[in-house]
Design an enzyme around this catalytic site. Structure first.
Site, PDB file in Angstrom:
ATOM      1  N   HIS A 104       0.625  -1.078  -0.479  1.00  0.00           N
ATOM      2  CA  HIS A 104      -0.218   0.125   0.059  1.00  0.00           C
ATOM      3  C   HIS A 104       0.937   1.137  -0.169  1.00  0.00           C
ATOM      4  O   HIS A 104       1.945   1.985   0.892  1.00  0.00           O
ATOM      5  CB  HIS A 104      -1.202  -0.099   0.903  1.00  0.00           C
ATOM      6  CG  HIS A 104      -1.626   1.125   1.430  1.00  0.00           C
ATOM      7  ND1 HIS A 104      -3.179   1.250   0.657  1.00  0.00           N
ATOM      8  CD2 HIS A 104      -1.773   2.251   2.449  1.00  0.00           C
ATOM      9  CE1 HIS A 104      -3.645   2.333   0.786  1.00  0.00           C
ATOM     10  NE2 HIS A 104      -3.105   3.167   1.583  1.00  0.00           N
ATOM     11  N   GLU A 434     -33.166  -3.607   9.838  1.00  0.00           N
ATOM     12  CA  GLU A 434     -33.965  -4.180  10.076  1.00  0.00           C
ATOM     13  C   GLU A 434     -34.155  -5.278   9.469  1.00  0.00           C
ATOM     14  O   GLU A 434     -34.885  -6.266  10.082  1.00  0.00           O
ATOM     15  CB  GLU A 434     -35.283  -3.109  10.849  1.00  0.00           C
ATOM     16  CG  GLU A 434     -35.274  -2.671  11.916  1.00  0.00           C
ATOM     17  CD  GLU A 434     -35.503  -3.383  13.425  1.00  0.00           C
ATOM     18  OE1 GLU A 434     -36.162  -4.026  12.841  1.00  0.00           O
ATOM     19  OE2 GLU A 434     -35.085  -2.516  14.653  1.00  0.00           O
ATOM     20  N   ASP A 529     -33.990  -5.070  28.881  1.00  0.00           N
ATOM     21  CA  ASP A 529     -32.922  -6.709  29.135  1.00  0.00           C
ATOM     22  C   ASP A 529     -31.736  -6.622  29.732  1.00  0.00           C
ATOM     23  O   ASP A 529     -31.051  -7.113  28.930  1.00  0.00           O
ATOM     24  CB  ASP A 529     -33.163  -7.304  27.915  1.00  0.00           C
ATOM     25  CG  ASP A 529     -34.725  -7.802  27.824  1.00  0.00           C
ATOM     26  OD1 ASP A 529     -35.299  -7.837  28.783  1.00  0.00           O
ATOM     27  OD2 ASP A 529     -35.246  -8.127  26.455  1.00  0.00           O
ATOM     28  N   GLN A 532     -27.450  -5.578  26.761  1.00  0.00           N
ATOM     29  CA  GLN A 532     -26.393  -6.342  26.179  1.00  0.00           C
ATOM     30  C   GLN A 532     -26.638  -6.725  24.774  1.00  0.00           C
ATOM     31  O   GLN A 532     -25.144  -6.697  23.679  1.00  0.00           O
ATOM     32  CB  GLN A 532     -26.055  -7.438  26.709  1.00  0.00           C
ATOM     33  CG  GLN A 532     -26.252  -7.797  28.394  1.00  0.00           C
ATOM     34  CD  GLN A 532     -24.579  -6.565  28.589  1.00  0.00           C
ATOM     35  OE1 GLN A 532     -23.994  -6.928  27.976  1.00  0.00           O
ATOM     36  NE2 GLN A 532     -25.004  -5.582  29.433  1.00  0.00           N
ATOM     37  N   ARG A 619     -26.329  -7.026  15.243  1.00  0.00           N
ATOM     38  CA  ARG A 619     -26.365  -6.589  13.752  1.00  0.00           C
ATOM     39  C   ARG A 619     -25.723  -6.265  13.594  1.00  0.00           C
ATOM     40  O   ARG A 619     -25.171  -4.767  13.261  1.00  0.00           O
ATOM     41  CB  ARG A 619     -28.084  -5.748  14.282  1.00  0.00           C
ATOM     42  CG  ARG A 619     -28.470  -5.048  12.219  1.00  0.00           C
ATOM     43  CD  ARG A 619     -30.105  -4.506  12.504  1.00  0.00           C
ATOM     44  NE  ARG A 619     -31.205  -5.137  13.157  1.00  0.00           N
ATOM     45  CZ  ARG A 619     -31.854  -4.346  13.714  1.00  0.00           C
ATOM     46  NH1 ARG A 619     -31.952  -3.156  14.481  1.00  0.00           N
ATOM     47  NH2 ARG A 619     -32.662  -5.047  14.961  1.00  0.00           N
TER      48      ARG A 619
END
Length: 660
Positions: A104, A434, A529, A532, A619
């Site tokens: 590079h 989603e 919850d 986490q 996600r």
């Protein structure tokens, strides 16, 4: 040791020769066919390979399974890439037991990405270099094997620096390749906090802004001097290119862009003057500065300008429905910063776009897409690119108002898509992260990952399936009726004007806004919850730059594509986001105006969202399509985004309190 090499340009020739000199066996070389439209001033890897009697190939897509199998048949022990222009798939990288290594043209982790040679000059750096690093899925991010520094002289231009880098690369390879051949391969991890990324440069990027400091203009001239396309400006409608220049500190009080003298030819900048040593009018020959002034008919006091608005194509008209929203208002700002875009927008409010309402290229109507269908159809017909950004996109609304989510997010947007089909207009449609739902892949791939949602009795999925169904309808319209489309999937974009603290007060906001409201009001931060759940948070500036490049659509590379836009490196749990936000809050200069921190409170999702809610553990996007189609890479660290977002909201609260 047997090597397969991917190479192009002068660096490719240097790399091939260095590998041979180090005693490797080269089984095959992969290169590119020269582009007739490109100025090929550099050496030919294919010609060198032919002269050396080495098999050479130039496939359009080296990552196609046929070519992957072909490379596997060569059974390479090691793979090298020397200025090969395409990313290699993980399948190819894993073919060589010793690994795959890329050369590079910068001192990594600085100047990752495209055109580092030109960018270091644009930015006025005094040093650069070359780096050999292990190749991983993410471009230019692997462990460093070796690097060599190169000093940049004040009189260096792109070509002289190119020659220096080629020489440094050869020295580096001559030193390290024999060591690697013996199995001794150094590995130093890159410091991600020091990483910077730069995208590809286009010829039009050479346009001079005379309102910039003279050093900035001079550095641009150096960075794109021949054989690159050159820095250019206009005298009236006549374009001219500046090939060499020098800095003069005194602009003699002249306005930027004013010709101070014609012999020598000097032009005022923001803080000095640029002396044009050599240049070229139109497609003419290169001449010295005073002759260029004569050719252009310049006189002292004349003003140079940007390209005339009447010089050809009309402006591109972009229709943004939901223009006052988070993405819409930031995208409007980006488009209006370019001379060749005109924005037409509709929304039910204008608080976030008030700064644009008097702009001559911004046309706004306050309205509702479910009511003003005639206005929308007319403007779809009138505009070139359509972005339907209107949607209900906050999780609590999915369980509160699932039918309203379906009616707005699917039915109203489907009508707009059909207008685009009817009038053959390009649509850039916001899908969503989603749609991946409860996908179990480590990273979500637009073209391969399964889209998995929960049972029907969990209405939180109404948003996901509405968007997914629209994705499929748009895709079908593209396949069957020729609709030009790009689907983009934002992954947790954050930044100023995300939504409002009032929206957070009724629970209808994004996560970070809700957390900021808790800090502002001195109420406990609720961790659903336990907080986490992990997400990849993306700075709005990174996201908008990618979206802008989709609209530009260079080479039509985005047509028919689905593109994730997110930052895989900014993965954090909601609890980690809250902790980072709290730390930034405690350090903020306005901290003393707000109540003490009330602590964290763990809340069950059912009690917060209702029984119809279901969450996902992670996600994370694959952004290979964004890299390939856009030349884009996110660069802004999560902490910077959090601090800027927090500052925006805190200062808006402070203003309101003072007003009352």
């Amino acid at each position: 040791m047997k090597a397969v090499i991917f190479a192009y340009h002068d660096m490719g020739c240097q790399g091939v020769q260095a590998v041979l000199d180090a005693g490797y066996e080269i089984a095959a070389i992969f290169t590119h066919a020269d582009n007739p439209a490109e100025n090929t001033f550099f050496g030919s890897v294919s010609r060198l390979a032919a002269e050396l009697g080495i098999p050479v190939y130039a496939p359009d897509n080296v990552n196609h399974p046929i070519w992957v199998d072909r490379i596997a048949e060569f059974a390479p022990d090691i793979i090298f890439s020397f200025y090969y222009r395409n990313l290699l798939s993980e399948e190819i990288l894993h073919l060589a037991p010793a690994g795959a290594f890329n050369l590079h043209g910068s001192l990594l982790p600085a100047y990752r990405g495209r055109a580092p040679l030109n960018w270091v000059l644009v930015n006025g750096e005094s040093e650069t270099g070359v780096t050999l690093h292990r190749m991983v899925k993410r471009a230019d991010a692997g462990e460093i094997v070796a690097s060599q520094r190169v000093a940049i002289a004040q009189d260096d231009v792109a070509l002289t620096l190119h020659h220096k880098l080629c020489q440094a690369a050869r020295q580096l390879l001559n030193s390290i390749l024999p060591t690697m051949k013996c199995g001794d391969i150094p590995s130093v991890p890159q410091r991600e906090s020091d990483a910077t990324y730069y995208g590809r440069r286009r010829p039009e990027d050479g346009l001079i802004d005379w309102h910039k400091p003279v050093s900035t203009v001079h550095n641009l001239v150096r960075a794109v001097a021949a054989p690159w396309p050159g820095a250019f400006s206009y005298n009236g409608s006549q374009k001219f290119t500046i090939w060499s220049s020098r800095i003069c500190p005194d602009a003699q009080g002249a306005l930027p862009g004013s010709v101070i003298s014609v012999s020598p030819l000097r032009v005022a900048c923001a803080d000095g003057a640029l002396e044009i040593i050599t240049g070229q009018a139109g497609d003419g020959i290169t001449v010295q500065g005073s002759q260029l002034a004569q050719t252009l008919g310049l006189v002292a006091g004349a003003r140079l300008n940007r390209p005339p608005a009447t010089s050809g194509k009309r402006r591109i008209r972009v229709l943004i429905l939901g223009v006052n929203g988070f993405i819409g208002n930031h995208l409007t700002e980006r488009l209006l910063n370019e001379e060749n875009y005109e924005v037409y927008g509709m929304d039910i409010g204008s608080n976030a776009i008030s700064r644009f309402l008097l702009h001559p290229r911004f046309h706004f109507v306050e309205g509702d897409i479910s009511i003003h269908s005639e206005w929308i159809e007319y403007h779809v017909k009138k505009c070139d690119v359509v972005l339907p950004l209107v949607a209900i996109a906050t999780p609590i609304e999915y369980t509160r108002n699932p039918l309203r989510v379906f009616e707005l997010d699917f039915e109203e947007n489907l009508r707009i898509i059909r207008y685009c089909v009817k009038y053959r207009k390009r649509v850039v449609f916001p899908s969503t992260s989603e749609v991946y739902g409860m996908c179990t892949d480590a990273s979500f791939d637009e073209d391969k990952s399964n889209l998995i949602v929960g049972p029907v009795n969990k209405p939180r999925w109404i948003y996901s399936v509405s968007k997914q169904l629209l994705d499929r309808v748009i895709w079908a319209y593209g396949e069957k009726e020729g609709l030009r489309f790009t689907l983009f999937r934002p992954f947790n974009w954050m930044g100023p004007r995300l939504d409002s603290l009032n929206a957070a007060r009724i629970g209808s906001s994004r996560a970070i806004t809700q957390l900021i409201l808790n800090l502002v009001e001195g109420t406990p931060i609720k961790l659903i919850d336990g907080g986490q759940q992990k997400r990849c948070f993306t700075d709005i500036r990174d996201g908008i730059e990618a979206l802008f490049r989709i609209i530009v659509n260079e080479g039509d590379r985005c047509d028919g594509k689905i593109i994730n836009i997110g930052n895989p490196d900014n993965e954090a749990s909601i609890q980690e986001l809250a902790t980072l936000l709290l730390d930034s809050f405690d350090k903020h200069p306005l901290r003393c105006h707000f109540p003490p921190f009330a602590g964290f409170q763990v809340v069950e999702s059912r009690s917060y969202y209702g029984k119809g809610y279901q969450d996902v553990a992670h996600r994370k996007p694959s952004i290979d399509n964004a890299r390939r189609c856009l030349g884009w890479e996110p660069s802004i660290a999560m902490r910077d985004t959090v601090e800027e977002t927090l500052d925006f909201f805190l200062r808006s609260v402070d203003v309101a309190e003072r007003a009352s």
